[in-house]
Design an enzyme around this catalytic site. Structure first.
Site, PDB file in Angstrom:
ATOM      1  N   ARG A 152     126.763  -8.518 -22.313  1.00  0.00           N
ATOM      2  CA  ARG A 152     127.320  -8.433 -20.962  1.00  0.00           C
ATOM      3  C   ARG A 152     128.120  -7.139 -20.843  1.00  0.00           C
ATOM      4  O   ARG A 152     128.882  -6.797 -21.750  1.00  0.00           O
ATOM      5  CB  ARG A 152     128.243  -9.623 -20.664  1.00  0.00           C
ATOM      6  CG  ARG A 152     127.529 -10.936 -20.414  1.00  0.00           C
ATOM      7  CD  ARG A 152     126.748 -10.949 -19.091  1.00  0.00           C
ATOM      8  NE  ARG A 152     126.059 -12.209 -18.837  1.00  0.00           N
ATOM      9  CZ  ARG A 152     124.783 -12.467 -19.164  1.00  0.00           C
ATOM     10  NH1 ARG A 152     124.056 -11.545 -19.755  1.00  0.00           N
ATOM     11  NH2 ARG A 152     124.242 -13.640 -18.883  1.00  0.00           N
ATOM     12  N   GLU A 166     126.676  -3.948 -11.856  1.00  0.00           N
ATOM     13  CA  GLU A 166     125.206  -3.880 -11.738  1.00  0.00           C
ATOM     14  C   GLU A 166     124.831  -4.111 -10.283  1.00  0.00           C
ATOM     15  O   GLU A 166     125.435  -4.973  -9.642  1.00  0.00           O
ATOM     16  CB  GLU A 166     124.568  -4.946 -12.630  1.00  0.00           C
ATOM     17  CG  GLU A 166     124.850  -4.688 -14.114  1.00  0.00           C
ATOM     18  CD  GLU A 166     124.280  -5.759 -15.047  1.00  0.00           C
ATOM     19  OE1 GLU A 166     123.507  -6.619 -14.587  1.00  0.00           O
ATOM     20  OE2 GLU A 166     124.617  -5.731 -16.228  1.00  0.00           O
ATOM     21  N   HIS A 211     119.119  -4.356 -17.048  1.00  0.00           N
ATOM     22  CA  HIS A 211     119.295  -5.777 -17.404  1.00  0.00           C
ATOM     23  C   HIS A 211     117.937  -6.497 -17.531  1.00  0.00           C
ATOM     24  O   HIS A 211     117.704  -7.527 -16.890  1.00  0.00           O
ATOM     25  CB  HIS A 211     120.194  -6.481 -16.366  1.00  0.00           C
ATOM     26  CG  HIS A 211     120.880  -7.699 -16.906  1.00  0.00           C
ATOM     27  ND1 HIS A 211     122.155  -8.057 -16.566  1.00  0.00           N
ATOM     28  CD2 HIS A 211     120.453  -8.656 -17.776  1.00  0.00           C
ATOM     29  CE1 HIS A 211     122.486  -9.170 -17.184  1.00  0.00           C
ATOM     30  NE2 HIS A 211     121.462  -9.554 -17.934  1.00  0.00           N
TER      31      HIS A 211
HETATM   32  P1  NAD Z   1     124.819 -17.897 -28.867  1.00  0.00           P
HETATM   33  O1  NAD Z   1     125.777 -18.858 -28.230  1.00  0.00           O
HETATM   34  O2  NAD Z   1     123.736 -18.424 -29.741  1.00  0.00           O
HETATM   35  O3  NAD Z   1     125.656 -16.801 -29.706  1.00  0.00           O
HETATM   36  C1  NAD Z   1     126.826 -16.222 -29.254  1.00  0.00           C
HETATM   37  C2  NAD Z   1     127.717 -16.022 -30.470  1.00  0.00           C
HETATM   38  O4  NAD Z   1     128.870 -15.282 -30.064  1.00  0.00           O
HETATM   39  C3  NAD Z   1     128.214 -17.354 -31.076  1.00  0.00           C
HETATM   40  O5  NAD Z   1     127.843 -17.441 -32.449  1.00  0.00           O
HETATM   41  C4  NAD Z   1     129.720 -17.276 -30.894  1.00  0.00           C
HETATM   42  O6  NAD Z   1     130.431 -17.875 -31.977  1.00  0.00           O
HETATM   43  C5  NAD Z   1     129.957 -15.773 -30.840  1.00  0.00           C
HETATM   44  N1  NAD Z   1     131.234 -15.412 -30.259  1.00  0.00           N
HETATM   45  C6  NAD Z   1     131.901 -16.001 -29.226  1.00  0.00           C
HETATM   46  N2  NAD Z   1     133.082 -15.392 -29.028  1.00  0.00           N
HETATM   47  C7  NAD Z   1     133.164 -14.407 -29.940  1.00  0.00           C
HETATM   48  C8  NAD Z   1     134.157 -13.443 -30.262  1.00  0.00           C
HETATM   49  N3  NAD Z   1     135.303 -13.378 -29.570  1.00  0.00           N
HETATM   50  N4  NAD Z   1     133.925 -12.573 -31.267  1.00  0.00           N
HETATM   51  C9  NAD Z   1     132.768 -12.623 -31.977  1.00  0.00           C
HETATM   52  N5  NAD Z   1     131.803 -13.541 -31.758  1.00  0.00           N
HETATM   53  C10 NAD Z   1     132.006 -14.416 -30.747  1.00  0.00           C
HETATM   54  O7  NAD Z   1     124.220 -17.038 -27.669  1.00  0.00           O
HETATM   55  P2  NAD Z   1     122.945 -16.071 -27.737  1.00  0.00           P
HETATM   56  O8  NAD Z   1     121.754 -16.811 -27.251  1.00  0.00           O
HETATM   57  O9  NAD Z   1     122.912 -15.399 -29.048  1.00  0.00           O
HETATM   58  O10 NAD Z   1     123.334 -15.031 -26.584  1.00  0.00           O
HETATM   59  C11 NAD Z   1     124.378 -14.083 -26.782  1.00  0.00           C
HETATM   60  C12 NAD Z   1     124.709 -13.418 -25.467  1.00  0.00           C
HETATM   61  O11 NAD Z   1     123.626 -12.591 -25.066  1.00  0.00           O
HETATM   62  C13 NAD Z   1     124.858 -14.371 -24.274  1.00  0.00           C
HETATM   63  O12 NAD Z   1     126.141 -14.956 -24.220  1.00  0.00           O
HETATM   64  C14 NAD Z   1     124.607 -13.471 -23.103  1.00  0.00           C
HETATM   65  O13 NAD Z   1     125.847 -12.867 -22.716  1.00  0.00           O
HETATM   66  C15 NAD Z   1     123.696 -12.411 -23.667  1.00  0.00           C
HETATM   67  N6  NAD Z   1     122.346 -12.463 -23.075  1.00  0.00           N
HETATM   68  C16 NAD Z   1     121.916 -11.352 -22.418  1.00  0.00           C
HETATM   69  C17 NAD Z   1     120.651 -11.341 -21.838  1.00  0.00           C
HETATM   70  C18 NAD Z   1     120.138 -10.118 -21.107  1.00  0.00           C
HETATM   71  O14 NAD Z   1     119.233 -10.255 -20.301  1.00  0.00           O
HETATM   72  N7  NAD Z   1     120.647  -8.925 -21.361  1.00  0.00           N
HETATM   73  C19 NAD Z   1     119.838 -12.481 -21.930  1.00  0.00           C
HETATM   74  C20 NAD Z   1     120.303 -13.584 -22.647  1.00  0.00           C
HETATM   75  C21 NAD Z   1     121.564 -13.559 -23.202  1.00  0.00           C
END
Ligand code: NAD
Length: 323
Positions: free
Chosen positions: A238, A267, A286
């Site tokens: 994000r 965005e 994105h």
């Molecule tokens: P997930 O929940 O499997 O993993 C997220 C990880 O971040 C978790 O392991 C959590 O413990 C960790 N986390 C939370 N707070 C934290 C902190 N302060 N410091 C370090 N680690 C921390 O989610 P995911 O499926 O791996 O997705 C990750 C992120 O990717 C989503 O939250 C979303 O923002 C982003 N995403 C972006 C797109 C895109 O189109 N660009 C698409 C899907 C997801």
């Protein structure tokens, strides 16, 4: 036949992809314009609404007399669905976490590779007749042998590590909430570390956390000051996790080598943004998860949940709202 309202305006081609994987027995109701008037008119007969990036307006929910379920196409419902109006009407909410991991992990790798070789700059220069056969050599690097730092090591962080490993990189992750799994870490050739260690030791830093109060501007001036000057920063999570003014400063001053971004503080990106004037950056709008495969994977999972819903079975990934 249950009518399923699709809240985002897509193209006929995109609707066709959804219909291709939609099981028999459903009717998909789609939009021809991006007007809430058309939404209010069309949602009236529908029992389910699918919401993607386009928020569903409260007036549209109010016009949806038969609506029983809002199914988000992804997971980010906080800024797209007004849950209070769902609670008021007893409408349920479910999410679709499936389908995005591979697309985003592949995109993180794509951005790292592209930033490492200044792909956008090299390509646009070539089209203007400028042939940078040697001038890019001093700023181009390889992935092999580098240490990649993953900030957030959930589904996408781990899938990204698997791909970087195939390119000969090792890794370190910072995730205070992730489970400790030495077997997985050995298999992915990664080790846990604290944020400071990661920022000071890694060659590529890839962000994979959700946006929370804790992660907003987690990477700012102080963090850039700790990085090696040869660092490539990749953000597919994000935009607001990175302080964009600090990033522009780090890229333009040579504090870091390059960046690859799919997400931004605002965005769409304003073409007058200072980001657009930088040579050492690769940007995409994105689209990490914007693949045919991801859409079909998501829709298969989503319609399997709708079949559960209409059979009266428990839903997967339902958000418990305070009805
Ligand atoms: P997930 O929940 O499997 O993993 C997220 C990880 O971040 C978790 O392991 C959590 O413990 C960790 N986390 C939370 N707070 C934290 C902190 N302060 N410091 C370090 N680690 C921390 O989610 P995911 O499926 O791996 O997705 C990750 C992120 O990717 C989503 O939250 C979303 O923002 C982003 N995403 C972006 C797109 C895109 O189109 N660009 C698409 C899907 C997801």
């Amino acid at each position: 036949m249950p009518k399923i309202f699709y809240n985002s305006l897509g193209t006929e081609e995109m609707y066709g992809l959804i219909r291709e994987v939609m099981p028999e027995g459903f009717e998909l109701v789609t939009l021809e314009t991006d007007e809430d008037g058309e939404r209010r008119r069309k949602i009236g007969d529908c029992e389910v609404a699918i919401v993607a990036a386009k928020p569903i307006d409260t007036s549209v929910i109010e016009a949806a007399g038969k609506l029983r379920l809002v199914h988000h196409q992804g997971v980010g419902y906080h800024d797209t669905v007004d849950t209070r109006s769902l609670v008021k009407r007893g409408i349920r909410l479910a999410l679709t976490p499936a389908g995005t991991t591979t697309g985003v992990a592949e995109h993180a790798l794509l951005l790292a590779l592209a930033a490492a070789k200044r792909l956008s700059f090299a390509d646009s220069e070539l089209r203007r007749g400028r042939w940078h056969i040697n001038s890019l050599r001093p700023v181009s690097v390889e992935i092999c042998g580098k240490v990649v730092g993953y900030i957030g090591f959930g589904q996408i962080g781990q899938a990204t590590a698997r791909r970087f490993k195939a390119f000969g990189a090792t890794g370190m992750y910072h995730d205070p909430y992730a489970s400790h799994d030495p077997r997985r870490d050995a298999e992915l050739d990664v080790r846990p570390g604290d944020l400071e260690e990661l920022l000071t030791q890694c060659d590529i830093i890839s962000i994979h956390t959700p946006l929370t109060d804790e992660t907003r501007h987690m990477i700012s001036y102080e963090q850039f000051a700790m990085m090696k000057p040869t660092v490539i920063l990749v953000n597919t999570a994000r935009g607001p996790i990175v302080n964009e003014a600090a990033l522009v400063d780090a890229l333009s001053s040579g504090r870091i080598l390059a960046a690859g971004l799919d997400v931004f503080e605002t965005e769409p990106v304003d073409p007058n943004s200072p980001l657009c004037a930088l040579e050492n950056i690769v940007m995409t709008p994105h689209i990490s998860a914007g693949t045919i495969d991801a859409l079909k994977g998501k829709m298969r999972a989503l319609f399997a949940n709708l079949e559960r819903f209409f059979r009266g079975e428990p839903l997967e990934n339902e958000v418990k709202l305070n009805h």
